[in-house]
Design a protein around this motif. Structure first.
Motif, PDB file in Angstrom:
ATOM      1  N   SER A   7      38.053 -49.712 -39.871  1.00  0.00           N
ATOM      2  CA  SER A   7      36.794 -48.959 -39.760  1.00  0.00           C
ATOM      3  C   SER A   7      35.677 -49.927 -39.436  1.00  0.00           C
ATOM      4  CB  SER A   7      36.483 -48.235 -41.062  1.00  0.00           C
ATOM      5  OG  SER A   7      37.485 -47.292 -41.348  1.00  0.00           O
ATOM      6  N   LEU A   8      34.873 -49.566 -38.440  1.00  0.00           N
ATOM      7  CA  LEU A   8      33.783 -50.416 -37.980  1.00  0.00           C
ATOM      8  C   LEU A   8      32.431 -49.833 -38.378  1.00  0.00           C
ATOM      9  CD1 LEU A   8      35.157 -51.028 -34.384  1.00  0.00           C
ATOM     10  CD2 LEU A   8      35.208 -52.630 -36.294  1.00  0.00           C
ATOM     11  N   PRO A   9      31.468 -50.701 -38.681  1.00  0.00           N
ATOM     12  CA  PRO A   9      30.125 -50.200 -39.002  1.00  0.00           C
ATOM     13  C   PRO A   9      29.456 -49.654 -37.738  1.00  0.00           C
ATOM     14  CG  PRO A   9      30.085 -52.577 -38.842  1.00  0.00           C
ATOM     15  CD  PRO A   9      31.529 -52.158 -38.716  1.00  0.00           C
ATOM     16  N   SER A  10      28.402 -48.889 -37.936  1.00  0.00           N
ATOM     17  CA  SER A  10      27.726 -48.239 -36.808  1.00  0.00           C
ATOM     18  C   SER A  10      27.198 -49.238 -35.785  1.00  0.00           C
ATOM     19  CB  SER A  10      26.601 -47.336 -37.306  1.00  0.00           C
ATOM     20  OG  SER A  10      25.659 -48.087 -38.042  1.00  0.00           O
ATOM     21  N   ALA A  13      30.619 -50.104 -33.818  1.00  0.00           N
ATOM     22  CA  ALA A  13      31.416 -48.992 -33.279  1.00  0.00           C
ATOM     23  C   ALA A  13      31.206 -48.754 -31.783  1.00  0.00           C
ATOM     24  CB  ALA A  13      31.140 -47.719 -34.077  1.00  0.00           C
ATOM     25  N   GLU A  17      33.896 -47.964 -28.876  1.00  0.00           N
ATOM     26  CA  GLU A  17      33.765 -46.557 -28.499  1.00  0.00           C
ATOM     27  C   GLU A  17      34.410 -45.649 -29.541  1.00  0.00           C
ATOM     28  OE1 GLU A  17      35.195 -46.134 -24.494  1.00  0.00           O
ATOM     29  OE2 GLU A  17      33.638 -47.462 -23.696  1.00  0.00           O
ATOM     30  N   ALA A  18      34.427 -46.137 -30.791  1.00  0.00           N
ATOM     31  CA  ALA A  18      34.982 -45.373 -31.910  1.00  0.00           C
ATOM     32  C   ALA A  18      34.591 -46.061 -33.206  1.00  0.00           C
ATOM     33  CB  ALA A  18      36.502 -45.301 -31.804  1.00  0.00           C
ATOM     34  N   SER A  19      34.567 -45.298 -34.274  1.00  0.00           N
ATOM     35  CA  SER A  19      34.258 -45.895 -35.570  1.00  0.00           C
ATOM     36  C   SER A  19      35.514 -46.397 -36.278  1.00  0.00           C
ATOM     37  CB  SER A  19      33.526 -44.896 -36.460  1.00  0.00           C
ATOM     38  OG  SER A  19      34.334 -43.770 -36.691  1.00  0.00           O
ATOM     39  N   GLN A  20      36.685 -46.021 -35.749  1.00  0.00           N
ATOM     40  CA  GLN A  20      37.943 -46.489 -36.315  1.00  0.00           C
ATOM     41  C   GLN A  20      38.899 -46.874 -35.192  1.00  0.00           C
ATOM     42  OE1 GLN A  20      39.277 -43.246 -38.835  1.00  0.00           O
ATOM     43  NE2 GLN A  20      38.429 -44.290 -40.619  1.00  0.00           N
ATOM     44  N   THR A  84      38.052 -52.238 -43.733  1.00  0.00           N
ATOM     45  CA  THR A  84      36.688 -51.818 -43.432  1.00  0.00           C
ATOM     46  C   THR A  84      35.834 -53.051 -43.233  1.00  0.00           C
ATOM     47  OG1 THR A  84      36.960 -49.840 -44.795  1.00  0.00           O
ATOM     48  CG2 THR A  84      34.697 -50.497 -44.253  1.00  0.00           C
TER      49      THR A  84
END
Length: 92
Positions: A7-10, A13, A17-20, A84
Motif C-alpha cells: 500500500s502506497l501513501p497518497s 500512489a 497509478e494505484a494505491s496498492q 504499507t
C-alpha cells in the motif's frame, strides 16, 4: 515466493497509478526491490544513496514497523501479507 500487497501513501500512489500494488517476493526487502523495478522513480524517493530506507520513510509489515525487526528488510513475508509505506510529514 509469496504474493503480497504493498500500500502506497497518497503522495506516491500517482507514480504507480494505484494505491496498492500486488507483487511476489520472499522478503520485505525483495518486495521493495520488485516495487522499485516496476516503478523506478520510487527508488530515489524511498532509499538513500547507500540503499537504506530514507529516515522519513516508514515501512510496516502487517502493521508492524520493520525497523523493529532484528532482520530488518530481510524479514520473510508470507502469501497474503501487507506492506504499507508511509512518508512522515513534518510542518506546522
Amino acid at each position: 515466493m509469496a504474493r503480497v500487497t504493498v500500500s502506497l501513501p497518497s503522495l506516491l500512489a500517482p507514480f504507480a497509478e494505484a494505491s496498492q500494488v500486488e507483487l511476489e517476493a520472499k522478503s520485505v526487502g525483495e518486495a521493495l526491490a520488485v516495487l522499485t523495478r516496476k516503478i523506478p522513480v520510487l527508488l530515489q524517493l524511498l532509499f538513500d544513496e547507500e540503499g537504506v530506507l530514507r529516515e522519513h520513510v516508514l515501512c510496516f509489515h502487517n502493521g508492524e514497523n520493520i525497523r523493529w525487526y532484528p532482520e530488518g528488510l530481510e524479514h520473510l513475508v508470507q502469501a497474503g501479507d501487507d506492506l504499507t509505506i508511509i512518508q512522515a510529514v513534518a510542518g506546522g
